[in-house]
Design a protein around this motif. Structure first.
Motif, PDB file in Angstrom:
ATOM      1  N   GLY A   1     -32.145   1.116  26.670  1.00  0.00           N
ATOM      2  CA  GLY A   1     -31.412   1.939  27.589  1.00  0.00           C
ATOM      3  C   GLY A   1     -31.975   1.649  28.974  1.00  0.00           C
ATOM      4  O   GLY A   1     -31.800   2.402  29.915  1.00  0.00           O
ATOM      5  N   ARG A   2     -32.695   0.585  29.039  1.00  0.00           N
ATOM      6  CA  ARG A   2     -33.275   0.038  30.252  1.00  0.00           C
ATOM      7  C   ARG A   2     -34.245   0.974  30.953  1.00  0.00           C
ATOM      8  O   ARG A   2     -34.050   1.380  32.076  1.00  0.00           O
ATOM      9  N   CYS A   3     -35.332   1.295  30.287  1.00  0.00           N
ATOM     10  CA  CYS A   3     -36.411   2.023  30.943  1.00  0.00           C
ATOM     11  C   CYS A   3     -37.534   1.030  31.249  1.00  0.00           C
ATOM     12  O   CYS A   3     -37.617  -0.029  30.632  1.00  0.00           O
ATOM     13  N   ASN A   4     -38.374   1.383  32.205  1.00  0.00           N
ATOM     14  CA  ASN A   4     -39.468   0.474  32.535  1.00  0.00           C
ATOM     15  C   ASN A   4     -40.632   0.629  31.560  1.00  0.00           C
ATOM     16  O   ASN A   4     -40.655   1.557  30.748  1.00  0.00           O
ATOM     17  N   LEU A   5     -41.600  -0.263  31.637  1.00  0.00           N
ATOM     18  CA  LEU A   5     -42.708  -0.289  30.692  1.00  0.00           C
ATOM     19  C   LEU A   5     -43.528   1.001  30.765  1.00  0.00           C
ATOM     20  O   LEU A   5     -43.963   1.525  29.732  1.00  0.00           O
ATOM     21  N   ALA A   6     -43.721   1.529  31.949  1.00  0.00           N
ATOM     22  CA  ALA A   6     -44.475   2.779  32.087  1.00  0.00           C
ATOM     23  C   ALA A   6     -43.771   3.919  31.360  1.00  0.00           C
ATOM     24  O   ALA A   6     -44.413   4.740  30.688  1.00  0.00           O
ATOM     25  N   THR A   7     -42.461   3.971  31.462  1.00  0.00           N
ATOM     26  CA  THR A   7     -41.703   5.015  30.768  1.00  0.00           C
ATOM     27  C   THR A   7     -41.811   4.828  29.264  1.00  0.00           C
ATOM     28  O   THR A   7     -41.952   5.802  28.515  1.00  0.00           O
ATOM     29  N   ALA A   8     -41.773   3.591  28.808  1.00  0.00           N
ATOM     30  CA  ALA A   8     -41.925   3.328  27.372  1.00  0.00           C
ATOM     31  C   ALA A   8     -43.289   3.789  26.889  1.00  0.00           C
ATOM     32  O   ALA A   8     -43.404   4.389  25.814  1.00  0.00           O
ATOM     33  N   ARG A   9     -44.344   3.571  27.690  1.00  0.00           N
ATOM     34  CA  ARG A   9     -45.683   4.033  27.312  1.00  0.00           C
ATOM     35  C   ARG A   9     -45.716   5.556  27.237  1.00  0.00           C
ATOM     36  O   ARG A   9     -46.335   6.131  26.362  1.00  0.00           O
ATOM     37  N   GLN A  10     -45.031   6.219  28.153  1.00  0.00           N
ATOM     38  CA  GLN A  10     -44.969   7.676  28.132  1.00  0.00           C
ATOM     39  C   GLN A  10     -44.226   8.166  26.893  1.00  0.00           C
ATOM     40  O   GLN A  10     -44.608   9.168  26.282  1.00  0.00           O
ATOM     41  N   LEU A  11     -43.187   7.451  26.509  1.00  0.00           N
ATOM     42  CA  LEU A  11     -42.447   7.816  25.307  1.00  0.00           C
ATOM     43  C   LEU A  11     -43.323   7.669  24.069  1.00  0.00           C
ATOM     44  O   LEU A  11     -43.312   8.536  23.181  1.00  0.00           O
ATOM     45  N   VAL A  12     -44.118   6.602  23.992  1.00  0.00           N
ATOM     46  CA  VAL A  12     -45.059   6.426  22.882  1.00  0.00           C
ATOM     47  C   VAL A  12     -46.016   7.614  22.824  1.00  0.00           C
ATOM     48  O   VAL A  12     -46.235   8.209  21.758  1.00  0.00           O
ATOM     49  N   ALA A  13     -46.572   7.986  23.959  1.00  0.00           N
ATOM     50  CA  ALA A  13     -47.521   9.102  23.996  1.00  0.00           C
ATOM     51  C   ALA A  13     -46.852  10.415  23.583  1.00  0.00           C
ATOM     52  O   ALA A  13     -47.427  11.207  22.828  1.00  0.00           O
ATOM     53  N   ALA A  14     -45.647  10.629  24.061  1.00  0.00           N
ATOM     54  CA  ALA A  14     -44.934  11.871  23.728  1.00  0.00           C
ATOM     55  C   ALA A  14     -44.619  11.937  22.243  1.00  0.00           C
ATOM     56  O   ALA A  14     -44.759  12.997  21.620  1.00  0.00           O
ATOM     57  N   LEU A  15     -44.210  10.839  21.667  1.00  0.00           N
ATOM     58  CA  LEU A  15     -43.916  10.822  20.235  1.00  0.00           C
ATOM     59  C   LEU A  15     -45.176  11.057  19.409  1.00  0.00           C
ATOM     60  O   LEU A  15     -45.156  11.775  18.406  1.00  0.00           O
ATOM     61  N   ARG A  16     -46.287  10.464  19.833  1.00  0.00           N
ATOM     62  CA  ARG A  16     -47.556  10.675  19.121  1.00  0.00           C
ATOM     63  C   ARG A  16     -47.967  12.135  19.211  1.00  0.00           C
ATOM     64  O   ARG A  16     -48.405  12.724  18.226  1.00  0.00           O
ATOM     65  N   GLU A  17     -47.840  12.708  20.392  1.00  0.00           N
ATOM     66  CA  GLU A  17     -48.233  14.106  20.586  1.00  0.00           C
ATOM     67  C   GLU A  17     -47.364  15.030  19.729  1.00  0.00           C
ATOM     68  O   GLU A  17     -47.849  15.957  19.103  1.00  0.00           O
ATOM     69  N   ARG A  18     -46.096  14.755  19.687  1.00  0.00           N
ATOM     70  CA  ARG A  18     -45.172  15.592  18.900  1.00  0.00           C
ATOM     71  C   ARG A  18     -45.509  15.538  17.422  1.00  0.00           C
ATOM     72  O   ARG A  18     -45.398  16.521  16.721  1.00  0.00           O
ATOM     73  N   ARG A  19     -45.918  14.367  16.957  1.00  0.00           N
ATOM     74  CA  ARG A  19     -46.246  14.186  15.550  1.00  0.00           C
ATOM     75  C   ARG A  19     -47.556  14.881  15.169  1.00  0.00           C
ATOM     76  O   ARG A  19     -47.758  15.247  14.023  1.00  0.00           O
ATOM     77  N   SER A  20     -48.424  15.065  16.124  1.00  0.00           N
ATOM     78  CA  SER A  20     -49.739  15.690  15.871  1.00  0.00           C
ATOM     79  C   SER A  20     -49.637  17.141  15.502  1.00  0.00           C
ATOM     80  O   SER A  20     -48.824  17.882  15.873  1.00  0.00           O
TER      81      SER A  20
END
Length: 76
Positions: free
Chosen positions: A57-76
Motif C-alpha cells: 500500500g506503499r508505506c515507507n520502511l520506517a512505517t513498516a518497522r512501526q507496523l512490526v512493532a505494533a503487531l508484536r506489542e498487540r500479540r504480547s
C-alpha cells in the motif's frame, strides 16, 4: 566515501530491507494477515537518495518497522 565502502553500505541496506520484510511477513502471518504482493517497490529501490518503499500500500520502511512493532506489542 570510497569505492570500497559503497558495496558494504549497499549490502547493509539490502540486509535491513530483507530483514524488515521478513519480520513484517512473519508478524502479519501471526496476526492472520497475508499480503501476497508484499515487496520492496523496485522504482524506489533504484533511487539512491531516498529509502526504499515497502509495497503493501506503499508505506515507507520506517512505517513498516512501526507496523512490526505494533503487531508484536498487540500479540504480547
Amino acid at each position: 566515501m570510497t569505492a570500497d565502502e559503497e558495496p558494504c553500505a549497499a549490502t547493509e541496506g539490502v540486509h535491513m530491507v530483507e530483514e524488515t520484510l521478513g519480520e513484517l511477513r512473519a508478524e502479519l502471518g501471526e496476526a492472520g494477515v497475508v499480503l501476497p504482493s508484499l515487496r520492496v517497490d523496485p522504482v524506489s529501490w533504484a533511487a539512491r537518495d531516498v529509502p526504499p518503499l515497502v509495497d503493501l500500500g506503499r508505506c515507507n520502511l520506517a512505517t513498516a518497522r512501526q507496523l512490526v512493532a505494533a503487531l508484536r506489542e498487540r500479540r504480547s
